[in-house]
Each structure stands twice: as C-alpha cells, then as structure tokens.
Design an enzyme around this catalytic site. Structure first.
Site, PDB file in Angstrom:
ATOM      1  CG  ASP A 139       0.991  -5.924  -8.636  1.00  0.00           C
ATOM      2  OD1 ASP A 139       0.580  -5.123  -7.774  1.00  0.00           O
ATOM      3  OD2 ASP A 139       2.088  -6.503  -8.559  1.00  0.00           O
ATOM      4  CD  GLU A 140      -1.407  -5.768  -3.254  1.00  0.00           C
ATOM      5  OE1 GLU A 140      -0.676  -6.536  -2.636  1.00  0.00           O
ATOM      6  OE2 GLU A 140      -1.312  -4.531  -3.182  1.00  0.00           O
TER       7      GLU A 140
END
Lengths: 399, 365
Positions: A95-96
């Site tokens: 998620d990054e």
C-alpha cells in the site's frame, strides 16, 4: 494508501462504505486486525489488535476476511495509473509507493510540488476510488514522513530549506525506520529529537549502533541518499518463504506435517513460477509460549520441488521437536537461490516427475491454487491459500 | 564390571566405535557406548540404530558386567590422558569410574538393558571378499549417492553379487557411478541390496586392504566382519532404479583426455563460473577442448588443452561441481569421454575398460 485493505473492501462492496470495518487474516480462531477503517479507529481499534478485543470495543464493526490477491491486483492498477506521471515508481509495500517526481516538479519549486501532490491524490481518488496521502520531499525518508503527516487524504510538501526546521523538535521515533526500542536507546544517549540526532557526534552513534549510526545521523539531518528502485528493476529475491499463524495451537506432529506441506507447496509454486531453485531449506516453529526455533539445512543440489522442501522441513521440525507448549506459528523458506542451471535428469522417471510437476502447475495456473495437489496437502485443516469456493472440490468445502 | 586396558589401544578402539554413535540423538541412550566384559571378551558397541559397530578390545577382566556411558565424553577422557599406561574402568552402580595414574573420573551411565541389541543376521548369505576390492568399489561409487531424502532408494550404494561378479552402483539422478569386479568366491542365488551411505563411508575407513572381509546378508541387515571389528548396517529399503536402462548403448562423440590436466583446468575455469549455477561449457573441436565459464557479475574465463578427437565440433554445458566429483573419482591417467548429444548422457571411463564408468548429465542451456 489510507486504511488500504479496508478501503479496497469498501470500493468493491459499497454497502459497507463508511462503516467501521475490520479486515482480518482468517474469519475464525484467534485472528488479528490487519487493517481498521478510519470509522473503526475512532473506537480505539488499531492494526495488530486481536479480533476479539476489537469486537469488544466496537461490536457492530463489519468483519471482512482479507483478500490478498485483491490488494495486489489493486496495487497493479495503481502503479499502471501512476505511470501516467512517471515510470520511476518504487513499490515499497502493498500500500505504499515512491515516485521520483524531480522532472515533473522541475524548476517549479514548492508551488509546483503542491499542485502535483493534489493532482496525484485526485488521480487516485478518481481512478480507483481510494483515499491516499501524498508527501513530496527531497528524499525518500522525508517523503514518507511527509505523507504520514496528514492522514487520511492529505498532501504535504517539505522543501529543501524547510527540512531543518521541521526536524528540529520532532521526536526521533516520528521518522520512518526509528521504532520505540531504538528511540529508547537513543534517549539513553540524551537524544530525543531529530535535531539532536542530526547534531550528535558520528563517533558516538557509530560506537553505539555500528554502521547504522552513520545512517541515523543522516536521518536526523534529513539527508538520505537511498536511491529509488523502479519496480521493474526489483532485485532478485534472496529467499522464498511462507509462514502461517495457526488459528489455534496444535500439538500433533501429523497436523504440523499437513501445514508444513501446504507451506512447502506454496514455496515450491512461487519458486517455479519465477524459475528459482534453492539449496537451503529453513523451518521456523513458534511455540505456544512465543519462543521460536529456527533451523536450516543445506541440500547438495538446489530444488523447487514441494516434496523435497517438505521432507527437509519436516526433518528439521522433528529435530526441533513438538512438545506440550504446542505450535503457534510455522514457517518454511528456501534460500541460496539459483536461477537456471538445471541439470537434466538421468532417468526417464526423473523426466516424468518433472513433467508431472509442470502439469500440476499448469492446472493450478488455470483453475486456481490447490485445484490439484499432493494428497498430503489436504491433510492440513487450514486453507492456506485462497481458493474460490466455486472451485473447491465439494468434499473439501467446510473442511 | 571391572577391566584394565592399555590406554592407547583403548582410545583407538573407542574412537572407532564412537563413529557409529549419533552425536545429537533425541534418545539419550543413543549418545552412549556400551562397554561389556563377558566370557573373557571386552566388547565396545556403538549405534545410531542405522549402523552398529562392535569392537572387541584387549585387556584384563577383573569382574564381568556391563554399562553404557556418554560416548563422546568417554572418548575425550581416555584420549585426554595422553601418555601410555594402564587404565582401570570400574562400574559403581550406574556410573563408571575411570582411573589412570592419579587421575580419577566418574561418568554417569544408563542401564545397559536399555541399549539396542546388536542385530542378529539370520537366513544369511555369507561371502568372503578381498578388503582392497570392496573398499575400492565403495570409494569409486559412494560420491554419486543422493542426499535427497525424498529419493530414499538412492541414499546408498546398490550392491549386487551374481555368481562371482560383484557390482556397485550409486546415483543421485544426475550422475551415476558403476564399478564391477570378480571375487574369489562364487555364490548361489543373487545378492541385491542397498548399503546406506553412512555405512559405506565407515566401511571405507575401517576395512584394511590386505584383509578378507566376511559379509553376511540378512533380510534387513548386512554384517561386515573385519579385523578391526564388526559393522552391522540396516539395509536401505526400497528398489534401486533400473540403472541399466539409463546407460546408453550408443554414443555419438568419443574422445580421450588427460584426467589430471583436465581436472586442473576445470578447477581453474570454474572459479569464474556463475556461483549460483556453477555452469561451465566444454567446446570440443578436433584435437582441442576449450573449457569456458562466465558469470554476469564477475566476468569470464577460458582455458584449452589437447585431446584425442577427430569428430565434429560440439558444445556441452556441465555443472562444474558435478564434473569435478566425477573426474576425482577416477585414479586413471587417461579417461575416455563419450557423449550421446549435448542434452543427453555423457560417460567417462578408463579407455578400453568396461568395469568402471561414470555417467554424467549436462545442464539445460
């Protein structure tokens, strides 16, 4: 991405939008909260909390079992979309992502950077219907720090000449990479803020933390030269492994073996898909009392065969021993990875075995993992791999 | 039990038996060695349940009896006394008192009744073989055994006797070593067993060249009676693959090369081979072989040597370690190298010999 797993679940199921959502590892047993949506966080729920505890704080929360493949698929969509801005994208986690936007900002300075942050955030909202926070800064450490300042759905830009001021009174553990324990050790040296860390004599930090000391000082100064590694240049893996925390402690070697087989099959599958073979097999057992034992064995020839990984791992676990403390977590990994360099089999039987494994892989590629596997894999009570219900053999459903 | 032994001889015999004792066994008794004085004999027995070693040592029996004590400690203590002299071993309940000159040790033991019984070989076929023959045959094949526990039947040497022909074969599925010899005795029926790798390695150490070894084949165990002692080994269960089907009848390429020179060059060039794959290439042309390796990170290297060859050019890739093991297993000056084709079986053998060869498989390029 903000509350990523929960946000993705909201995206695919609008009915639960805005509700307190808990994404967990498994529906039953002693699952933990992987991600809590922002409404759920208002009840004091945090990631890593046990599901039981979370439901006590918020009994009406919506519990969703995580869908890892959905999150990685969404990540691919995200990256594809961001490629409209630049190809220099590093995938830091599910998620990054980091992006090198130097060329886009160009001479535009902070104003242009602010604009860009907004453009990026809106692109994600419009394109994927997902909330995220954007941080733009001269390096990766500061950018990550900046992205965390305004959550959810924030934009922060830290310019070169602002770094010193931002860091001066910032507690050291606010920086990504400095955790509570490290912060306590730094406090022992009288260092509590990033400003102090940046001014600390490098010799002192080196004496206390080794080479890490040098990096720590640089972090305190807001200097970091770790380059961005574009996702298409991701270095080859050093090992391939899987582990699972069991829904309940197990005490029986046969059940341990079933789980170890499933893990070995997953490892073997992943290795074969990437063309890896490895020589060192490692097994991890975490007992009911949270003590862990790790053992490994090096094979003479590299393997990607689940059965060989399994036999070796079970041998290691038998050496570790299962006792009255039970087994809480099991892990299997293979390292000393080789790519290519396969020796052709001497016997026709060896060629047939290889052909069989290739055929199994082809079926599982097409119809989903564990559509066909070795019988031993079904001895495991736990489905370690997501298999769509429609594709599970009827007699195994509810197993 | 009380015995008096010469320290040096005892240390040597304990050292021998200790090699059968597993260093880290889950059962404490298996870390122990059995000492027994009975019927005028002093026996030392060690086992890990796969192999059993039994040695009669010299000494004077003061009182019959037996005990088991931690093998490694016993060995360390007896070796530690260093000088030569008499050593006295005396049991005191479940412990063993070791006295040597003015030194005294007491080792805590475990009751000998719990110790595994040395296997009885019944319904056996007996045969006597020259020590030098059986030792050479094992040495020249044992390197090729598999360590892959999933292929259990390959974790040992296939040992067959038919008439007076003894055949040993070992393979890991990528290479295969074969050796046969004729022995003095002719047996009735057929012996076809798999000797576990560890037993073979121990036998290579224990068997003396000039002795005759008496071998008894039972259903589950094989017993080797040597001058140095007795070794009983569990046989590997399972069926050894039909290796004959994997030995090609016809080879398309054939050359003769100097083994030591070739091995040196393979050693040299493989230094730059890709560490993960260990791949080296052999480029063969009339009269000349080029050994070549490259690694994407390091660079590349090559070397050449003269060979006896007048056929067509070909290139084949091998795992350097596999090739080195095969070359090292021979002691001949010249070797004949034959190949079906670059993706099939290759064969090394002493020129003109049919009793000894190795098959080696190439790498997929």
């Amino acid at each position: 991405m903000n509350a990523y797993f929960a946000s993705v679940e909201e995206m695919v199921n609008p009915k639960i939008r805005g509700k307190p959502i808990l994404v967990t590892g498994a529906p039953e047993g002693r699952s933990v909260v992987c991600t809590a949506s922002y409404p759920a966080r208002e009840y004091g729920i945090q990631s890593g909390m046990s599901l039981k505890e979370a439901l006590r704080l918020c009994p009406h929360a919506v519990v969703v079992t995580g869908n890892p493949s959905r999150y990685t698929a969404t990540l691919s969509q995200l990256v594809k979309m961001l490629e409209g801005f630049t190809h220099l994208i590093e995938i830091a986690s599910v998620d990054e992502v980091y992006m090198n936007v130097s060329d886009i900002v160009g001479e535009g300075g902070k104003e242009r950077a602010k604009e860009l942050a907004g453009e990026l955030r809106m692109a994600v909202v419009n394109g994927l219907d997902l909330p995220c926070s954007v941080g733009i800064a001269p390096n990766k450490v500061m950018a990550k720090f900046a992205s965390g300042l305004k959550k959810p759905m924030g934009e922060t830009v830290i310019a070169h000449n602002e770094i010193e001021e931002v860091l001066e009174n910032l507690p050291v553990d606010a920086l990504p990479g400095i955790g509570t324990k490290l912060a306590i050790r730094l406090k022992g040296l009288g260092i509590t803020t990033c400003g102090e860390l940046g001014r600390a004599p490098v010799g002192l930090l080196k004496a206390r933390f080794g080479v890490v000391g040098i990096a720590l000082k640089a972090m305190g100064q807001g200097v970091a030269d770790t380059p961005l590694v574009p996702y298409y240049e991701v270095p080859e893996a050093k090992s391939v492994g899987h582990s699972v925390t069991l829904p309940e402690d197990i005490y029986d070697m046969e059940r341990v073996k079933g789980v170890v087989f499933s893990l070995s099959e997953k490892v073997g599958r992943r290795m074969r898909r990437r063309g890896y073979r490895g020589r060192r097999v490692q097994a991890v057992v975490r007992r009911g009392d949270f003590t862990s034992v790790v053992k490994h064995r090096t094979l003479k020839r590299p393997t990607d065969d689940a059965r060989e990984i399994y036999k070796t791992a079970v041998g290691l676990i038998e050496g570790i021993g299962i006792d009255e403390r039970g087994v809480r977590m099991l892990g299997v990994s293979v390292s000393l990875i080789e790519i290519g360099g396969e020796i052709l089999p001497l016997f026709e039987g060896g060629m047939r075995e290889r052909a069989l494994i290739e055929a199994l892989d082809a079926v599982n590629d097409r119809y989903g993992e564990f559509t066909v596997s070795w019988a031993r894999a079904y001895l495991s009570r736990y489905r370690l791999w997501h298999v769509p219900m429609s594709r599970r053999p009827a007699e195994l459903v509810g197993n | 039990m009380e015995i008096i032994c010469e320290r040096e001889k005892l240390a040597e015999d304990i050292g021998l038996v200790q090699s059968a004792v597993s260093p880290r066994s889950p059962m404490p008794i298996l870390s122990n060695m059995l000492l027994r004085a009975e019927n005028g004999m002093i026996d030392l027995i060690g086992t890990d349940l796969d192999i059993y070693l039994w040695k009669c040592t010299d000494g004077e029996i003061v009182e019959d009896g037996s005990i088991t004590v931690p093998s490694r400690k016993l060995s360390e203590i007896v070796r530690g006394f260093q000088s030569s002299g008499s050593i006295n071993l005396k049991t005191d309940g479940l412990s063993l008192k070791i006295s040597y000159e003015k030194a005294e040790f007491r080792l805590q033991g475990i009751s000998p009744e719990e110790y595994p019984v040395f296997p009885k070989i019944d319904g056996a076929v007996d045969v006597e073989i020259d020590g030098s023959i059986v030792k050479t045959m094992m040495k020249e094949t044992v390197f090729a055994v598999s360590e892959d526990e999933t292929r259990y039947a390959l974790n040992g040497i296939s040992f067959q006797i038919e008439g007076n022909r003894l055949v040993t074969v070992a393979t890991d599925g990528y290479m295969l070593a074969y050796k046969h010899s004729d022995i003095d005795e002719t047996i009735e029926g057929i012996v076809d067993v798999i000797i576990p790798t560890r037993a073979a390695q121990e036998l290579i150490k224990i068997i003396e060249d000039e002795e005759k070894v008496k071998v008894s084949f039972g259903e589950k165990y094989v017993l080797w009676q040597m001058r140095q002692g007795y070794l009983a080994s569990r046989l590997v269960e399972g069926k050894f693959p039909n290796y004959r089907s994997a030995i090609p009848e016809k080879f398309n390429y054939k050359l003769v090369l100097n083994r030591a020179q070739f091995l040196d060059k393979v050693n040299l060039v493989s230094m730059i081979a890709d560490e993960r794959t260990n791949q080296i290439m052999l480029e063969v042309a009339p009269g000349l072989i080029t050994i070549r390796a490259e690694s994407p990170e390091m660079g590349e290297g090559s070397d050449q040597m003269d060979v006896e060859y007048d056929g067509e050019k070909f290139t084949v890739a091998y795992n350097a370690n596999l090739l080195k093991e095969v070359l090292k297993s021979f002691s001949d000056d010249l070797l004949q190298y034959e190949l079906v084709d670059p993706i099939r079986h290759g064969k090394f053998s002493p020129p003109g010999a049919d009793d000894h060869f190795c098959i080696i498989m190439p790498m997929k390029v």
